[in-house]
Design an enzyme around this catalytic site. Structure first.
Site, mmCIF file in Angstrom:
data_model
loop_
_atom_site.group_PDB
_atom_site.id
_atom_site.type_symbol
_atom_site.label_atom_id
_atom_site.label_comp_id
_atom_site.label_asym_id
_atom_site.label_seq_id
_atom_site.Cartn_x
_atom_site.Cartn_y
_atom_site.Cartn_z
ATOM 1 N N TYR A 1 43.908 37.217 46.660
ATOM 2 C CA TYR A 1 42.558 37.767 46.768
ATOM 3 C C TYR A 1 42.132 37.736 48.249
ATOM 4 O O TYR A 1 42.362 36.730 48.945
ATOM 5 C CB TYR A 1 41.607 36.926 45.907
ATOM 6 C CG TYR A 1 40.164 37.169 46.218
ATOM 7 C CD1 TYR A 1 39.610 38.446 46.103
ATOM 8 C CD2 TYR A 1 39.340 36.133 46.650
ATOM 9 C CE1 TYR A 1 38.276 38.673 46.411
ATOM 10 C CE2 TYR A 1 38.015 36.354 46.955
ATOM 11 C CZ TYR A 1 37.488 37.631 46.839
ATOM 12 O OH TYR A 1 36.179 37.853 47.158
ATOM 13 N N LYS B 1 34.233 35.734 36.782
ATOM 14 C CA LYS B 1 34.994 36.823 36.155
ATOM 15 C C LYS B 1 35.105 36.612 34.641
ATOM 16 O O LYS B 1 34.106 36.609 33.966
ATOM 17 C CB LYS B 1 36.359 36.912 36.847
ATOM 18 C CG LYS B 1 36.287 36.901 38.389
ATOM 19 C CD LYS B 1 35.512 38.087 38.915
ATOM 20 C CE LYS B 1 35.599 38.331 40.410
ATOM 21 N NZ LYS B 1 35.162 37.300 41.327
HETATM 22 C C1 LIG Z 1 41.529 36.105 42.101
HETATM 23 C C2 LIG Z 1 40.194 35.741 42.692
HETATM 24 N N1 LIG Z 1 39.982 34.480 43.107
HETATM 25 C C3 LIG Z 1 38.813 34.090 43.656
HETATM 26 C C4 LIG Z 1 37.786 34.995 43.836
HETATM 27 C C5 LIG Z 1 36.496 34.537 44.470
HETATM 28 O O1 LIG Z 1 35.547 34.355 43.475
HETATM 29 P P1 LIG Z 1 33.955 34.374 43.741
HETATM 30 O O2 LIG Z 1 33.600 35.777 44.110
HETATM 31 O O3 LIG Z 1 33.389 33.906 42.443
HETATM 32 O O4 LIG Z 1 33.692 33.441 44.863
HETATM 33 C C6 LIG Z 1 37.955 36.323 43.409
HETATM 34 C C7 LIG Z 1 36.870 37.298 43.581
HETATM 35 O O5 LIG Z 1 37.018 38.471 43.349
HETATM 36 C C8 LIG Z 1 39.196 36.707 42.828
HETATM 37 O O6 LIG Z 1 39.422 37.965 42.422
#
Ligand SMILES: Cc1ncc(COP(=O)(O)O)c(C=O)c1O
Length: 397
Positions: free
Chosen positions: A108, A205
């Site tokens: 990510y 998510k």
């Molecule tokens: C695989 C993954 N990990 C971590 C995150 C980060 O999450 P957050 O936006 O809740 O901080 C995301 C965000 O899209 C993600 O897709």
């Protein structure tokens, strides 16, 4: 009011999603965990536990953490204010100046940014592994390596890593292994059962599942969690009891939502794979996916995240995006509604064009988060949007 957690090991995922961690409301007999909004609690006396929201020990906070721990098969969990708060808490808990971490290169974009820009500022060295071969990860380890950081399936190209092999390597070298399990969810994959030490979620998510909350979670054994808890209390990324309640409510339907997500993901992937306007589909459930054998071994189902390379240029891909009706053009993922985005403009915008090129993230790559709508409606939507490519070609001719 104690969380009732007896269901952890022996019950199915749907039962755990509904019941694990729930706190009985003894005052009214209500069946939902009460929201405890106070930020001031009576002083407990010299031997008692100080209760305070930043310490994450309000029953509303503990209840949802226990539900996540039960679903991941972990000893304990901590919920925090975002997925990135969960990820940064793990690095802050176990790394300091002079330490080294190894990460897979396919990640990510926000995690990539944290590791590329922020960790070096704290004196933490970073090595990226561009392959999925466990031997390459082992070769990158050094005596000062503290964390082997993984994400599988990865965002957005759905690369697969062999978690059992990588956990064994990390253990052999005395390194902690951490996995971002956001795409798979605990319903489809339990990294702790494969020997991984730390599981991380952007609970924004699938865990919450309704695109109306930002939160994160970490699951680990007690000894590691004590350290993370201390760091989280010091840096303060706690989640408010109101948000904990929302997350707990969303999670009660996680297993049933994932059943529909899994079915829709598989059907949409097969549909797109056979579509003349699609050059390539990245979905671990397709037998042609390079990581399919690993996915089949370590996942119960393949989820509802997929990416597509269309048989067209970036401008035509933009037209396809604009024509989509049920797939909303939006960032984030894992909600009940279908979403579509260009990772180059969203999740991986913090990377330079060169970095994106090295990862294989082109400007026309579209990532789909397939929701729980009727799959026939989603396929019809994709089909009508993809017809823009033929029309474009027709106009060019
Ligand atoms: C695989 C993954 N990990 C971590 C995150 C980060 O999450 P957050 O936006 O809740 O901080 C995301 C965000 O899209 C993600 O897709």
């Amino acid at each position: 009011m104690q969380p009732s957690n007896g269901q952890q090991k022996t019950t199915g995922f749907s039962t755990r999603a509904v019941h694990a961690g729930n706190v009985d409301d003894v005052m009214t007999g209500g069946v939902n965990t009460p929201i405890f909004p106070s930020s001031a609690y009576r002083v407990p006396g010299p031997l008692g536990k100080v209760v305070y929201p930043r310490y994450q020990n309000i029953p509303t906070q503990e209840a949802v953490a226990q539900k996540i721990a039960a679903l991941e098969g972990g000893e304990c969990a901590l919920v925090v204010s975002s997925g990135m708060a969960a990820i940064s808490s793990v690095f802050l808990a176990f790394c300091g100046p002079g330490d080294h971490v190894v990460l897979q290169r396919d990640l990510y974009g926000g995690t990539h940014h944290l590791a590329a820009k922020e960790l070096p500022r704290l004196g933490i060295e970073v090595t990226w592994v561009p392959s999925q071969d466990p031997e390459d990860f082992e070769a990158a380890l050094r005596p000062n390596t503290r964390i082997l950081y993984l994400e599988t399936p990865s965002n957005p190209l759905m690369k697969l890593l062999d978690l059992q092999a990588l956990a064994a390597i990390a253990r052999r070298h005395g390194v902690l292994s951490a996995v971002d399990n956001t795409f798979a969810t605990p319903i489809n994959q339990n990294p702790l059962a494969l020997g991984i030490d730390l599981v991380i979620h952007s609970a924004t998510k699938y865990l919450n599942g309704h695109s109306d909350l930002c939160c994160g979670a970490i699951v680990a054994r007690r000894e590691l969690m004590d350290r993370i808890h201390g760091v989280a209390a010091a840096y303060g990324p706690s989640l408010s009891p109101y948000d904990c309640y929302l997350l707990e409510r969303g999670m009660k339907t996680l297993a049933v939502r994932m059943r529909q997500h899994n079915e829709n993901g598989a059907r949409i992937a097969a549909f797109l794979d056979a579509h003349p306007q699609v050059r390539r589909v990245y979905y671990p459930g397709l037998p042609t996916h390079p990581g399919h054998a690993i996915a089949a071994r370590q996942m119960r189902a393949f989820g509802a995240m997929l990416s597509v390379k269309l048989d067209c240029d970036a401008a035509q891909a933009q037209t396809v995006m604009e024509r989509l009706q049920f797939f909303k053009p939006a960032v984030s993922l894992g909600g009940v509604e279908s979403l579509a985005c260009f990772p180059a403009q969203t999740s991986h915008a913090p990377l330079s064009p060169e970095e994106r090129r090295a990862l294989g993230i082109s400007d026309s790559l579209i990532r789909l988060s397939v929701g729980i709508e009727d799959p026939e409606d989603l396929m019809a939507d994709l089909d009508q949007a993809l017809s823009a490519i033929t029309e474009h070609r027709g106009n060019d001719a």
